[in-house]
Design an enzyme around this catalytic site. Sequence first.
Site, PDB file in Angstrom:
ATOM      1  CG  ASP A   1      -2.207   0.789   0.909  1.00 41.71           C
ATOM      2  OD1 ASP A   1      -2.124   2.001   0.647  1.00 41.71           O
ATOM      3  OD2 ASP A   1      -3.293   0.192   0.932  1.00 41.71           O
ATOM      4  CB  SER A   2       1.243   4.044  -1.939  1.00 43.78           C
ATOM      5  OG  SER A   2       2.094   3.135  -2.575  1.00 43.78           O
TER       6      SER A   2
END
Length: 192
Positions: free
Chosen positions: A69-70
Amino acid sequence: MIVLASKSASRRAMLDAAGVDFTPVPAALDERALEASLGEVPPASVALALAEAKALSVDGGMRPVLGSDSVVSVDGRRFDKPASRAQAAEHLRFFSGKTMHLHSGAALALGGHLRWSHVEEARLVVRPLSEDFITRYLAAEWPEVGQCVGVFRIEAMGVQLFERIEGDHFTVLGMPLLPVLGALRALEELPA
């Protein structure tokens, strides 16, 4: 073969290009609820927690599960994917002339146990954006950038948002790929 706990086209493309055999199984996870439960923690911690939760949320059997995830923050404020084109324009106006901090986390779970996790940061200096540019940009890039935290695809017109980028290219794409490949070699999922 590994399991990719993501529906991200960018992450799938990175693994494909790197020659990693994987099966995509999107994680069923309420990301916003998890984020809210973390409280006021640094963006890097949020990216790592989301990646770990995704890796642990999918049953890979005897195969490693990769979660990633970012998280984007600008001036200390975290941003999620825009809910609408109007919100995307608001985000871009806020980003204009500022530095975007993008944290991309990745985690590997095996047999329901976390085996490895890592987070990296890239700094992207957003150039001053005119209203005309924002309108034209979203006309060309919406709705695709609606699936992107930071409202950009660096491999497309999103590159025009920036004056300077500091950090790993793969981190900007949404996953710290080189450390992931190293972890997969350590787990003997890739040849050394």
